[in-house]
Design an enzyme around this catalytic site. Structure first.
Site, mmCIF file in Angstrom:
data_model
loop_
_atom_site.group_PDB
_atom_site.id
_atom_site.type_symbol
_atom_site.label_atom_id
_atom_site.label_comp_id
_atom_site.label_asym_id
_atom_site.label_seq_id
_atom_site.Cartn_x
_atom_site.Cartn_y
_atom_site.Cartn_z
ATOM 1 N N HIS A 192 0.831 -1.202 0.000
ATOM 2 C CA HIS A 192 0.000 0.000 0.000
ATOM 3 C C HIS A 192 0.864 1.250 0.000
ATOM 4 C CE1 HIS A 192 -3.689 -2.218 1.623
ATOM 5 N NE2 HIS A 192 -3.928 -1.807 0.405
ATOM 6 N N GLU A 434 5.932 -15.850 -21.978
ATOM 7 C CA GLU A 434 6.745 -15.618 -20.777
ATOM 8 C C GLU A 434 7.368 -16.910 -20.245
ATOM 9 O OE1 GLU A 434 4.308 -13.729 -17.783
ATOM 10 O OE2 GLU A 434 2.552 -14.909 -18.282
ATOM 11 N N ASP A 458 8.750 -12.826 -16.171
ATOM 12 C CA ASP A 458 8.773 -14.286 -16.044
ATOM 13 C C ASP A 458 9.701 -14.935 -17.062
ATOM 14 O OD1 ASP A 458 7.178 -15.060 -13.847
ATOM 15 O OD2 ASP A 458 5.428 -14.289 -14.925
ATOM 16 N N CYS A 505 5.042 -6.380 -22.088
ATOM 17 C CA CYS A 505 4.461 -5.745 -20.903
ATOM 18 C C CYS A 505 5.278 -6.040 -19.651
ATOM 19 C CB CYS A 505 3.015 -6.179 -20.722
ATOM 20 S SG CYS A 505 2.848 -7.957 -20.539
HETATM 21 C C1 PEP Z 1 5.802 -10.599 -16.822
HETATM 22 O O1 PEP Z 1 5.980 -11.735 -16.377
HETATM 23 O O2 PEP Z 1 6.675 -9.934 -17.408
HETATM 24 C C2 PEP Z 1 4.489 -9.934 -16.654
HETATM 25 C C3 PEP Z 1 4.217 -8.808 -17.248
HETATM 26 O O3 PEP Z 1 3.596 -10.533 -15.827
HETATM 27 P P1 PEP Z 1 3.716 -10.485 -14.237
HETATM 28 O O4 PEP Z 1 4.814 -9.527 -13.862
HETATM 29 O O5 PEP Z 1 2.396 -10.037 -13.725
HETATM 30 O O6 PEP Z 1 4.034 -11.900 -13.916
HETATM 31 MG MG MG Z 2 4.257 -12.907 -15.800
#
Ligand code: PEP
Ligand code: MG
Length: 579
Positions: A192, A434, A458, A505
């Site tokens: 938080h 990933e 990941d 992402c």
């Molecule tokens: C990632 O693994 O790069 C991803 C965007 O997913 P998360 O960080 O939520 O595992």
């Molecule tokens: Mg991920």
């Protein structure tokens, strides 16, 4: 001068005097036996203390509802629910009756045990909940012991708040004009405190382990919320350097924000798309001021992890619709639930695995829980009438999982139709890449996907076999490792061969030192924490695609991550000499 390294939780640099805000030093908690006849009186004291604490929380909630976002106000609502939870109160009563000890001791002992249990959990989310329990029980203890705690609302000079841990209510109540930075021993990006620091644009570094015991009250320190570095007792030279950096940072950032309407286009006219990652619906309302062209990753599992919030179809539908409406026609990519691993759902049986990161996670979990999965898919489908939506599946390891997910999506559509619920026909369905097996079979997956989104967090973890949450192997988790670069090239190449877009992402997408390399590889879409967008856009707008391609080619010829990061750094020094 001493440097500490932690988790960069909120961007920006701050220099200032430490205000050491240590946990309440409660006087020794009194512990004495009571007579059975005194139970009623002790219980009465508790009810009075709870009523007093509730009054304080209600006042904070009212203020937060007026001046802050819903997310911030919700923290107090959750505290009120905890405080007035009949189960919590029953537990205290039973303990009072069975131990025949004074009420302060009983409350302190129960909350200490709960906090210890949660704090030892492998799940970051549950660890954070320990802070909420501490917050609430401390408030009750203060009432019982008639302690008036120094309120951070009373800060009257500029400070850097240094603490072992900050209670969410401390952060909400503090005088935000006076707190220039935050440094904390514990905490993560999902705590938080981190969420609030970002919301208030206060530079923050968390997870520093020992900052609160290494600094004295009033001592000068520098908090760099971008690099995660904290410098204690900086010398004159570094103070000057940081001072300049702050002025520069502000100027640059204001200039960068002014570019928000300009396209993310290279000098030679190659355009890419910059989007935002969000965790909670409220964030969607903020991302457009950074120039986000949409949401590239909505981590929908946070809906399932918020205390006191159920994730029934209707709640999910409301949350997704809210995000979609906030984006006013810009696309929203909803990632289906990625629980498991370090995000354990308290009420489902995906806890207690020996290797949770290699276990029952994300799409594996959803495929085993088809009703839960289809409930989410129906909620997304129904929300899609509010604006453009994409769906992507996390942790796909091969074509079977993708095909099974697509079958369930078709079933969810049929269910919507039979219920007379409308949905958009234009939803694109993509695959998160990933896991190395997905990267190696990207050609097969591309033929069945409308887009790819690369989760480098990941992908790096699984490629290098280095737990992303374990700081001891953090040195191995290098996105610039040649193995990762080769996989990225393969993934993007496979997407393009099939004529679909390659998005990213993972955190790498928002790392300015990787922007040129990723452009050179042909990445089409970069999705990141919204506040990183302006910096990445500046690099894109100042770079020529040709020079990025040469950089990528050279990087692919390197033999180590060190060589690759040096190469990327010298490219930056050449094209962006002022940093
Ligand atoms: C990632 O693994 O790069 C991803 C965007 O997913 P998360 O960080 O939520 O595992
Ligand atoms: Mg991920």
């Amino acid at each position: 001068m001493k440097k500490l390294s932690g988790i960069p939780a909120s961007s920006g640099i701050a220099i200032g005097k430490a205000f050491l805000y240590l946990e309440d030093d409660f006087p020794e908690i009194p512990r004495y036996a009571i007579e059975e006849t005194q139970i009623g009186a002790e219980w009465g004291r508790l009810l009075e203390a709870v009523a007093g604490a509730a009054e304080e929380i209600r006042a904070l909630h009212e203020r937060a509802s007026r001046d802050m976002t819903k997310e911030q106000a919700d923290i107090f609502e959750a505290h009120l629910l905890m405080l007035e939870d009949p189960e919590f109160q029953n537990q205290i009563k039973q303990e009072l009756e069975s131990t025949l000890l004074n009420i302060e001791w009983v409350v302190w002992d129960i909350s200490r045990r709960q906090v210890q249990k949660l704090a030892a959990s492998a799940d970051a989310y549950l660890r954070e909940r320990a802070a909420d329990i501490s917050d609430v029980s401390r408030r009750v203890m203060n009432k019982l012991l008639s302690i008036t705690r120094f309120s951070l609302a009373d800060l009257s000079e500029d400070v850097i708040l240094v603490a072992h841990d900050l209670l969410p209510s401390d952060v909400l109540a503090m005088n935000k004009d006076r707190v220039k930075g935050i440094a904390m021993d514990v905490g993560s990006r999902t705590s938080h405190t981190a969420i609030l620091a970002r919301a208030f644009a206060i530079p923050a570094v968390l997870g520093l382990s020992s900052v609160s015991s290494e600094i004295n009250d009033g001592e000068i320190l520098v908090v760099n919320g971008d690099s995660g570095r904290v410098t204690l007792g900086p010398d004159k030279k570094s103070l000057q350097q940081y001072g300049k950096a702050i002025v520069q940072y502000r100027k640059t950032y204001d200039k960068l924000l002014a570019m928000r309407k300009l396209p993310a286009e290279t000098l030679d006219g190659h355009q890419v798309s910059l989007k935002a990652n969000i965790e909670i619906p409220e964030e969607a309302e903020q991302v457009m001021r950074y120039g986000a062209e949409g949401i590239g990753l909505y981590r929908s599992e946070f809906l399932f992890l918020t205390p006191g919030q159920s994730a029934e179809e209707e709640e999910q539908y409301q949350a997704y619709s809210r995000v979609i409406r906030a984006m006013k026609g810009l696309p929203v990519t909803i990632r289906t639930v990625d629980v498991g691993g370090d995000k354990v759902l308290p009420n489902l049986q995906n806890a207690n695995e020996k290797n949770p990161l290699l276990g029952w996670r994300a799409v594996r979990f959803c495929l085993a829980m088809p009703e839960l999965f289809k409930t989410q898919l129906r909620a997304i489908l129904r929300a899609s009438v509010a604006g453009p939506v994409k769906i992507m599946f996390p942790m796909i390891s091969g074509v079977e999982e993708l095909e099974q997910s697509l079958v369930l999506l078709e079933e969810a559509k049929a269910e919507c139709r039979s219920r007379g619920q409308a949905y958009s026909d234009a939803i694109e369905v993509g695959t998160m890449i990933e896991i190395p097996s997905a990267a190696m079979t990207a050609d097969i997956l591309a033929a069945r996907s409308r887009f790819f989104s690369i989760g480098t967090n990941d992908l790096v973890q699984y490629t290098l076999a280095a737990d992303r949450g374990n700081e001891k192997v953090g040195y191995l988790a290098q996105p610039f490792h040649p193995a990762v670069l080769r996989l990225l090239k393969q993934i993007i190449g496979a997407a393009h061969k099939e004529g679909i877009k390659a998005a990213m992402c993972g955190e790498l997408a928002g790392d300015p030192s990787a922007t040129a390399l990723l452009l050179g590889m042909g990445l089409d879409e970069f999705s990141m924490t919204a506040s990183s967008i302006p910096v990445v856009k500046q690099i894109i707008r100042g770079a020529a695609l040709e020079s990025c391609r040469s950089l990528t080619e050279a990087a692919l010829g390197c033999i180590s991550f060190k060589q690759i990061s040096d190469l990327a750094a010298s490219w930056m020094a050449e094209y962006f000499p002022s940093g």
